[in-house]
Design a protein around this motif. Structure first.
Motif, PDB file in Angstrom:
ATOM      1  N   PRO A 270       3.240   1.875  12.130  1.00 48.69           N
ATOM      2  CA  PRO A 270       3.258   0.526  10.899  1.00 48.69           C
ATOM      3  C   PRO A 270       2.140  -0.839  11.455  1.00 48.69           C
ATOM      4  O   PRO A 270       2.425  -2.474  11.309  1.00 48.69           O
ATOM      5  N   VAL A 271       0.562  -0.272  11.466  1.00 46.97           N
ATOM      6  CA  VAL A 271      -0.377  -1.906  11.738  1.00 46.97           C
ATOM      7  C   VAL A 271      -1.608  -0.664  11.363  1.00 46.97           C
ATOM      8  O   VAL A 271      -1.600   0.547  11.619  1.00 46.97           O
ATOM      9  N   LEU A 272      -2.655  -2.152  10.795  1.00 51.19           N
ATOM     10  CA  LEU A 272      -4.593  -1.577  11.131  1.00 51.19           C
ATOM     11  C   LEU A 272      -4.502  -2.062  12.262  1.00 51.19           C
ATOM     12  O   LEU A 272      -4.348  -3.082  11.931  1.00 51.19           O
TER      13      LEU A 272
ATOM     14  N   MET B 157       1.003  -0.897  -0.123  1.00 47.28           N
ATOM     15  CA  MET B 157       0.127   0.138  -0.228  1.00 47.28           C
ATOM     16  C   MET B 157       0.962   1.084  -0.326  1.00 47.28           C
ATOM     17  O   MET B 157       2.007   1.251   1.110  1.00 47.28           O
TER      18      MET B 157
ATOM     19  N   ASP C  87      -5.495  -7.382  13.084  1.00 44.52           N
ATOM     20  CA  ASP C  87      -4.954  -6.539  13.312  1.00 44.52           C
ATOM     21  C   ASP C  87      -3.874  -6.892  11.518  1.00 44.52           C
ATOM     22  O   ASP C  87      -4.106  -8.217  11.620  1.00 44.52           O
ATOM     23  N   LEU C  88      -3.867  -6.115  11.060  1.00 49.13           N
ATOM     24  CA  LEU C  88      -3.204  -6.007   9.982  1.00 49.13           C
ATOM     25  C   LEU C  88      -1.552  -5.495  10.009  1.00 49.13           C
ATOM     26  O   LEU C  88      -1.615  -4.008  10.125  1.00 49.13           O
ATOM     27  N   ARG C  89      -0.356  -6.372  10.490  1.00 49.31           N
ATOM     28  CA  ARG C  89       0.988  -5.662  10.674  1.00 49.31           C
ATOM     29  C   ARG C  89       1.160  -5.244   9.691  1.00 49.31           C
ATOM     30  O   ARG C  89       1.092  -6.256   8.439  1.00 49.31           O
ATOM     31  N   LEU C  90       2.007  -4.097   9.494  1.00 49.48           N
ATOM     32  CA  LEU C  90       2.809  -3.048   7.849  1.00 49.48           C
ATOM     33  C   LEU C  90       4.526  -3.244   8.607  1.00 49.48           C
ATOM     34  O   LEU C  90       4.680  -3.420   9.073  1.00 49.48           O
TER      35      LEU C  90
ATOM     36  N   PHE D   6     -10.089   2.681   5.324  1.00 48.21           N
ATOM     37  CA  PHE D   6      -9.736   1.574   6.453  1.00 48.21           C
ATOM     38  C   PHE D   6     -10.984   1.286   6.853  1.00 48.21           C
ATOM     39  O   PHE D   6     -12.187   2.337   7.851  1.00 48.21           O
ATOM     40  N   GLY D   7     -11.155   0.005   7.077  1.00 48.45           N
ATOM     41  CA  GLY D   7     -12.772  -0.317   7.918  1.00 48.45           C
ATOM     42  C   GLY D   7     -12.343  -1.524   9.013  1.00 48.45           C
ATOM     43  O   GLY D   7     -10.894  -1.766   9.504  1.00 48.45           O
ATOM     44  N   ASP D   8     -13.115  -2.047   9.458  1.00 42.83           N
ATOM     45  CA  ASP D   8     -12.907  -3.121  10.303  1.00 42.83           C
ATOM     46  C   ASP D   8     -12.891  -4.368  10.020  1.00 42.83           C
ATOM     47  O   ASP D   8     -14.273  -4.540   9.376  1.00 42.83           O
ATOM     48  N   ILE D   9     -11.849  -5.100   9.435  1.00 42.53           N
ATOM     49  CA  ILE D   9     -11.935  -6.303   9.388  1.00 42.53           C
ATOM     50  C   ILE D   9     -11.735  -7.338  10.624  1.00 42.53           C
ATOM     51  O   ILE D   9     -11.294  -8.433   9.559  1.00 42.53           O
TER      52      ILE D   9
ATOM     53  N   GLY E  46      -8.194  -1.194  12.862  1.00 47.88           N
ATOM     54  CA  GLY E  46      -9.167  -1.357  12.120  1.00 47.88           C
ATOM     55  C   GLY E  46     -10.321  -0.694  13.424  1.00 47.88           C
ATOM     56  O   GLY E  46     -11.430  -0.468  12.825  1.00 47.88           O
TER      57      GLY E  46
ATOM     58  N   VAL F 238      -4.805 -11.100  16.268  1.00 43.05           N
ATOM     59  CA  VAL F 238      -4.264 -10.482  17.294  1.00 43.05           C
ATOM     60  C   VAL F 238      -5.121  -9.912  18.124  1.00 43.05           C
ATOM     61  O   VAL F 238      -3.961  -9.109  18.683  1.00 43.05           O
ATOM     62  N   ARG F 239      -6.171  -9.577  17.795  1.00 45.71           N
ATOM     63  CA  ARG F 239      -6.419  -8.320  18.993  1.00 45.71           C
ATOM     64  C   ARG F 239      -6.715  -9.145  20.550  1.00 45.71           C
ATOM     65  O   ARG F 239      -6.132  -8.304  21.174  1.00 45.71           O
TER      66      ARG F 239
END
Lengths: 199, 199
Positions: free
Chosen positions: B146-148, A140, A162-165, A156-159, B150, A192-193
């Motif tokens: 660096p994380v989403l 991204m 977490d998504l680590r970048l 963004f929204g809630d999926i 949500g 991971v929440r």
């Protein structure tokens, strides 16, 4: 569950501008807060980015915005994801350049890969969120426009996880835009929440 | 209306970390998505920033988080904005270091300026939004983790108008954090949402 998908091979690449407060458009879809076209010819990496993808996947709302442009701006194939439009809705002058699909991200990625696409530019808030949730975004580039607009359509929204970048590069431009390129490190199925373990 | 306030003289400075999707905490207030302490001693500019302010203004929720730390981390005076706490709620060991006020931002700024403060670190989501709305934030350093995540407590809210920013500096760290320092160009009374003119 299965190990996190190897996202280095993920199909989707996002390239989008947001306000510093995270919106891609005002509540009515307006983009008047974006810098007026030109910026002295600066394209914030767009042309270089476009060379890295085989085509564009976008949602209906983005498609309808683009239809309002003076001319069709893409020289690569475009796929529009829509549950309401059909192939009969493709304007005559766009035949061969554009197709409309009701497929979901995973199925669409499989179809496009089978046609030889290696990656696609994923555009539009809803489509980006669907691809993120499906683990089909590998990279991204987010360009922050130096303004707070207070309300609007969020990127963004809630999926549900977490998504680590990982930050690959970041550049500040004289205009005040700050463009940061991230790799998505863990796909949309790694929960991971609640404590860090895979679900 | 009056011309936009000269914000170069604004009192407040923000220094805060957010997720790439703009949250400062999870819905329950949790900060487990922040990098674990240390980061090899990197403080992301915090110590240098703290030298530029005369004290800290925070909300009750931030204050209660800080009370949970092993020791009181500030060597400059702290003001807690709260409608429910009173001066009797200041713990004995913090007397002289901390005061509690029910004043609104403009009044509080006037009081603190009269005491000789030139600027303050403004901390906590609600207090930051109140100072932004009052036109009392001159500078913001936003460090993107660096994380989403949500969902959660957003940094920004709708103050009924746009706030234009100017990027002063931006730095990417090896950890993937990207820290950008903005000057707030136009105060909270400049309505640009409907066409760009001052109201």
């Amino acid at each position: 569950m299965a190990p996190a998908k190897a996202l280095s091979n993920a199909f989707g690449k996002v390239f989008i501008a947001t306000s510093v407060d995270g919106f891609i458009a005002r509540p009515d879809g307006s983009l008047d807060w974006l810098p007026a076209g030109g910026d002295g010819g600066e394209d914030y990496g767009y042309a270089a980015f476009m060379k890295t993808v085989d085509g564009i996947v976008m949602g209906r709302s983005t498609y309808e915005s683009v239809l309002g442009f003076e001319s069709w701006p893409f020289d690569k194939p475009v796929v529009v994801m829509s549950r309401t439009l059909g192939s009969g809705d493709v304007p005559v002058h766009l035949r061969g350049k554009l197709r409309i699909t009701s497929a979901q991200p995973a199925q669409l990625v499989a179809e496009l890969r089978a046609e030889g696409w290696g990656s696609a530019y994923i555009d539009g808030g809803a489509v980006i969120r669907a691809f993120l949730a499906a683990g089909e975004v590998g990279e991204m580039t987010i360009t922050r426009v130096p303004v707070l607009i207070g309300a609007g359509r969020p990127l963004f929204g809630d999926i549900g996880c977490d998504l680590r970048l990982a930050c690959l590069a970041s550049q500040a431009y004289p205009s005040g835009m700050v463009s940061t390129r991230y790799r998505v490190e863990a796909g949309g199925r790694v929960m991971v929440r609640n404590g860090g373990g895979d679900e």
